[in-house]
Design a protein around this motif. Structure first.
Motif, mmCIF file in Angstrom:
data_model
loop_
_atom_site.group_PDB
_atom_site.id
_atom_site.type_symbol
_atom_site.label_atom_id
_atom_site.label_comp_id
_atom_site.label_asym_id
_atom_site.label_seq_id
_atom_site.Cartn_x
_atom_site.Cartn_y
_atom_site.Cartn_z
ATOM 1 N N GLY A 132 7.102 16.093 -5.575
ATOM 2 C CA GLY A 132 9.120 16.474 -4.816
ATOM 3 C C GLY A 132 8.139 15.956 -3.333
ATOM 4 O O GLY A 132 10.196 15.692 -2.645
ATOM 5 N N GLN A 133 7.210 14.816 -2.993
ATOM 6 C CA GLN A 133 7.619 14.025 -1.608
ATOM 7 C C GLN A 133 7.678 12.667 -2.160
ATOM 8 O O GLN A 133 7.524 12.295 -3.336
ATOM 9 C CB GLN A 133 6.422 14.799 -1.371
ATOM 10 N N PHE A 134 7.413 11.656 -1.273
ATOM 11 C CA PHE A 134 7.051 10.003 -1.435
ATOM 12 C C PHE A 134 5.828 9.974 -0.695
ATOM 13 O O PHE A 134 5.794 9.972 0.389
ATOM 14 C CB PHE A 134 8.556 9.555 -0.473
ATOM 15 N N VAL A 135 4.974 8.903 -1.219
ATOM 16 C CA VAL A 135 4.195 8.145 -0.694
ATOM 17 C C VAL A 135 4.354 6.997 -0.444
ATOM 18 O O VAL A 135 5.169 6.158 -1.604
ATOM 19 C CB VAL A 135 2.748 8.218 -1.689
ATOM 20 N N GLU A 136 3.931 6.198 0.393
ATOM 21 C CA GLU A 136 4.603 5.500 0.832
ATOM 22 C C GLU A 136 3.125 4.424 0.378
ATOM 23 O O GLU A 136 2.535 4.975 1.310
ATOM 24 C CB GLU A 136 5.148 4.993 2.743
ATOM 25 N N VAL A 137 3.998 2.740 0.277
ATOM 26 C CA VAL A 137 2.546 1.798 0.054
ATOM 27 C C VAL A 137 3.617 1.031 0.394
ATOM 28 O O VAL A 137 4.050 0.296 0.713
ATOM 29 C CB VAL A 137 3.481 1.587 -1.450
ATOM 30 N N ASP A 138 2.311 0.274 1.363
ATOM 31 C CA ASP A 138 2.589 -1.387 2.572
ATOM 32 C C ASP A 138 2.021 -2.255 1.708
ATOM 33 O O ASP A 138 2.539 -1.962 0.531
ATOM 34 C CB ASP A 138 1.980 -0.588 3.689
ATOM 35 N N ASP A 139 2.854 -3.104 2.493
ATOM 36 C CA ASP A 139 2.933 -5.032 1.753
ATOM 37 C C ASP A 139 1.525 -5.133 0.952
ATOM 38 O O ASP A 139 1.028 -6.509 0.212
ATOM 39 C CB ASP A 139 3.624 -5.836 2.469
ATOM 40 N N GLU A 140 -0.120 -4.810 1.453
ATOM 41 C CA GLU A 140 -1.152 -4.352 1.323
ATOM 42 C C GLU A 140 -1.427 -3.610 -0.475
ATOM 43 O O GLU A 140 -2.370 -3.613 -0.774
ATOM 44 C CB GLU A 140 -2.417 -4.580 2.183
ATOM 45 N N GLY A 141 -0.550 -2.485 -0.470
ATOM 46 C CA GLY A 141 -0.672 -2.114 -1.846
ATOM 47 C C GLY A 141 -1.059 -0.729 -1.646
ATOM 48 O O GLY A 141 -2.442 0.481 -1.692
#
Length: 260
Positions: A132-141
């Motif tokens: 139910g939540q969101f894990v943020e992923v950056d441009d390096e994975g």
């Protein structure tokens, strides 16, 4: 009896002045040594013992999501400590450890009383939904933060890797982290207009990555290889068939579109 010659008088003067010159040089050396010690002691006292060069305030710059108060708390800079004693590298490491959202940070002394924390935060390019939540992923994975609400205009990553066939082979060969990095690479190669319209990046295997766009449109991208070529092919394809709903650039030398 004749008196001493001029040469003899000169020799006698040199003999008598020799001890005096040596004593004078010794006094100069002693004085210089004492001055050097005093300067060293005074400098050490100014740097470590006086109230002139102590940390009085901590400034924070560069934050986007984090607050300056959060950064200052995690940095734990000892206010009141001598400026010279501040472990800048230790503070940088502590901030990156406690606040994974921080990508880079510079800790700088701003004499005579300030410590500056210059922060660069990670920017999400993909989201992974979890419980139910969101894990943020950056441009390096890097998966760096979990948030309750999805940030706007950041596509959702769906890992739909099958345990059979090509999906199973991809998992064995590359692993989940590599597949996530491939999806990240695809988002970085997308044309700007397509990137704005992308809502979902779906990964079924290393060679099967697709996009879901606004307007019920889909793009079969294939693998993350030849991204720039695929981006150019997709741009040309969308101009040539503006009413199409499905685009295939997995083989960029033979792109295709369908649906209306």
């Amino acid at each position: 009896m004749a008196g001493p010659t001029t040469a003899e008088r000169g020799e006698r003067q040199q003999e008598s002045s020799g001890p005096r010159s040596a004593r004078r040089r010794l006094r100069v050396i002693v004085i210089l040594a004492v001055v050097t010690v005093l300067l060293g002691v005074g400098g050490t006292w100014v740097l470590y013992g006086s109230d002139w060069l102590r940390v009085g305030h901590v400034s924070v710059s560069g934050t986007r999501v984090l607050t300056p108060a959060e950064v200052r708390k995690a940095a734990a800079v000892p206010v009141g400590a001598p400026m010279i004693s501040i472990d800048t590298e230790g503070i940088e490491a502590r901030l990156r450890r406690k606040l994974p959202r921080i990508s880079t940070v510079d800790v700088v002394r701003s004499w005579p009383h300030g410590i500056g924390l210059k922060v660069t935060e990670r920017i999400p390019v993909l989201l992974v939904q979890k419980s139910g939540q969101f894990v943020e992923v950056d441009d390096e994975g890097v998966r760096f933060a979990t948030v309750p609400q999805a940030p706007e205009d950041v596509p959702l990553l769906k890992l739909s890797v099958s345990r059979r066939g090509s999906g199973a082979a991809s998992l064995r060969r590359f692993g989940v982290d590599r597949l996530v990095r491939e999806a990240v690479q695809v988002t970085g190669d997308l044309p700007a207009a397509v990137s704005r319209d992308t809502r979902t990046v779906q990964v079924r295997s290393y060679d099967d990555i697709s996009l879901e766009l606004v307007g019920a449109r889909t793009v079969l991208w294939g693998s993350g290889e030849d991204g720039r070529t695929k981006a150019r092919a997709l741009t040309a394809l969308m101009k040539a068939a503006p009413g199409a709903r499905h685009f295939d650039v997995s083989a960029p030398i033979a792109p295709a579109s369908s649906g209306s």
